[in-house]
Design an enzyme around this catalytic site. Structure first.
Site, short mmCIF file in Angstrom:
data_model
loop_
_atom_site.label_atom_id
_atom_site.label_comp_id
_atom_site.label_asym_id
_atom_site.label_seq_id
_atom_site.Cartn_x
_atom_site.Cartn_y
_atom_site.Cartn_z
N LYS A 79 0.79 -1.14 0.00
CA LYS A 79 0.05 0.07 -0.12
C LYS A 79 0.84 1.23 0.04
O LYS A 79 2.01 1.32 0.70
CB LYS A 79 -0.86 -0.12 1.29
N SER A 154 -9.72 2.25 3.08
CA SER A 154 -8.67 2.85 2.36
C SER A 154 -7.67 1.96 1.43
O SER A 154 -7.12 2.71 0.43
CB SER A 154 -7.81 3.82 2.92
N SER A 178 -9.76 0.11 7.43
CA SER A 178 -9.12 0.13 6.06
C SER A 178 -8.50 -1.31 5.28
O SER A 178 -8.26 -1.02 4.45
CB SER A 178 -8.15 1.31 6.01
N1 GLN Z 1 -13.03 4.89 6.55
C1 GLN Z 1 -12.26 5.28 7.60
C2 GLN Z 1 -12.00 6.66 7.61
O1 GLN Z 1 -12.32 7.12 6.72
C3 GLN Z 1 -11.15 4.27 8.21
C4 GLN Z 1 -9.97 4.59 7.16
C5 GLN Z 1 -8.81 3.99 7.75
O2 GLN Z 1 -8.89 2.76 8.53
N2 GLN Z 1 -7.50 4.46 7.45
O3 GLN Z 1 -11.23 7.17 8.36
#
Ligand code: GLN
Length: 495
Positions: A79, A154, A178
């Site tokens: 990632k 994400s 994420s």
């Molecule tokens: N969807 C969550 C956010 O927008 C979690 C994102 C993540 O785990 N990086 O913050």
């Protein structure tokens, strides 16, 4: 060996390499061909073809000389939240477009030290803020199961890359879901370890008290293999814990050797009443219940539990995470690194123009919220209050784990939605309801495939949570399920 060895899962790739049926060069070439053919998915933001082939050649030569490192010659993707030497590191942001890190993140370095070959960097929501991958400055990622649908976020690029069999495994990060949510939406397995198990050194920071690295792969066994080479104390991350890392794959192999059909006998699985209530799509509930029935058949017992503060996880997370983000992202001022605006009459104007140009709308929204909740006069009302709720949520889990070994439920209220369908940021935040509580409590969690939704035909994920440092218990339950079922073998229709 098939012409497309990249289609094999990580364990099968490893076995084929060890048996001399396949070379790392063949495997990496197959992966690179598939990445190229699937470029329309938008899963990768950088492909390091030449470096990967050179590393594969070196791995083959090392193996011929007797090197038997666990991940030798296996292609992986990272990632783009992890910094890498020799490849750009952008965190999905224009702010860091073209940024070259002088060092590797600890987990990148550890996986390379175990012999893995990094083929490239995967797309993500900007600074890991999002749940649909529509917030990347480098374009949205498509879900391999339905190109009009989101892959989740994400870590959407990593999830799409694994689901489309471009690589057998990829790294991800999980701050509030994420890893688990994109794994669920792309029909693959993902593990977010206990906060502090994997080093955050070289992981571009979003919300430091929540950020944790983990794995997306095709099976629990493959997650275990990668995790045991990533995890462990790192003096360069003060929140990384001094904890012996078990050889998770040995534990899973030992489970396979148990006689009988009930490897989970005695395991108590708690089902939070609040997670099976209003707002959960029927097709998701049904698939999750189907997986729970399998757990029962494997010997586990199910019991109802309560996590009464579940709903408060959304407001608490969406105060704590932006507060930390507003502080972490203050480093992008256009001076030391990152995007710098061309104009600006004086220094403050250069800062503000650089940040206005470099950050996307969701990141700006969170910086504004975070700055507001930390400001004098609002700190007690918002930030402090959110921290207190966070403690109560952790207490709810502690009480629940007094009566069960694992907690199970859905990952997301729905299957993957269509790109553009949740234009309202709040609608995205609300869909994080089942992943945020475990994140706020710092617990380890997994998502494993539970079949396809009856209405949509899209993948549904089952979430499993364990007490702190219960990764082995999580992996064992997921592995037992995958030995008994084929959901994790389902592939997108147009592979
Ligand atoms: N969807 C969550 C956010 O927008 C979690 C994102 C993540 O785990 N990086 O913050």
């Amino acid at each position: 060996m098939s012409a497309d060895p990249a289609l094999l899962d990580l364990r099968a790739q490893r076995d084929a390499l060890a048996a001399g049926q396949l070379s790392s060069v063949e495997l990496v070439q197959s992966s690179l061909r598939r990445i190229d053919a699937a470029s329309g998915l938008g899963a990768f933001v950088h492909v390091a073809a030449d470096a990967a082939l050179a590393a594969a050649r070196a791995a083959d030569a090392a193996r011929a000389a007797g090197d038997a490192r666990a991940l030798l010659g296996l292609p992986l993707a990272h990632k783009d939240v992890f910094v890498t030497r020799g490849m750009p590191s952008t965190a999905g942001s224009k702010m860091l477009a073209g940024y070259m890190s002088p060092f590797d993140a600890t987990i990148v370095q550890r996986l390379a030290a175990a012999g893995a070959v990094a083929v490239g960097k995967t797309n993500m929501d900007e600074f890991a803020m999002g749940s649909s991958n529509e917030n990347s400055a480098f374009g949205a990622v498509a879900n391999p199961w339905d190109r009009a649908a989101i892959p989740g976020g994400s870590s959407g690029g990593s999830a799409a890359a694994v689901a489309a069999r471009l690589v057998a495994a990829a790294t991800g990060s999980d701050t509030g879901g994420s890893i688990r949510q994109p794994a669920a939406m792309c029909g693959i397995s993902g593990i977010k370890p206990t906060y502090g198990l994997c080093s955050r050194f070289g992981m571009i920071a979003f919300a430091s008290s929540l950020d944790q690295a983990g794995v997306l792969a095709r099976s629990a066994w493959d997650c275990a293999l990668l995790l045991q080479h990533m995890a462990g104390h790192d003096a360069q991350d003060s929140t990384s814990v001094q904890q012996a890392i078990p050889r998770y794959t040995d534990a899973l192999d030992a489970l396979d050797a148990l006689p009988g059909q009930r490897p989970l006998a005695g395991v108590r699985i708690g089902l939070p009443r609040e997670w099976f209530a209003d707002g959960l799509a029927d097709e998701v509930a049904r698939a999750v219940r189907g997986a729970l029935a399998q757990f029962e058949a494997l010997g586990a017992t199910l019991r109802d539990i309560t996590l009464p503060r579940t709903e408060l996880a959304i407001p608490a997370y969406y105060i704590v995470a932006p507060a930390e983000a507003s502080s972490n992202l203050s480093r992008y001022d256009g001076v030391r690194y990152g995007h710098r605006a061309a104009d600006g009459a004086e220094l403050a104007e250069m800062y503000s123009n650089s940040r206005a140009e470099g950050f996307g709308p969701e990141v700006k929204r969170r910086i504004l919220i975070g700055t507001y909740v930390l400001s004098h006069g609002y700190y007690d009302a918002y930030y402090l209050q959110a921290q207190k709720i966070r403690r109560l949520i952790a207490d709810d889990f502690a009480a629940a784990f007094a009566g069960c070994d694992l907690i199970a439920g859905p990952v997301s209220p729905t299957v993957a939605w269509k790109r553009g369908d949740k234009a309202d940021p709040l609608a995205n935040y609300l869909a994080d309801i089942y992943t945020l509580p475990g994140s706020l409590a710092g617990l380890p969690g997994m998502s494993v495939p539970a079949g396809l939704g009856a209405a949509s035909g899209l993948p549904v994920g089952l979430q499993l949570l364990a007490p702190h440092f219960g990764e082995q218990r999580l992996l064992e339950a997921a592995h037992a399920l995958q030995r008994a079922t084929d959901w994790h073998r389902l592939a997108p229709p147009t592979l």
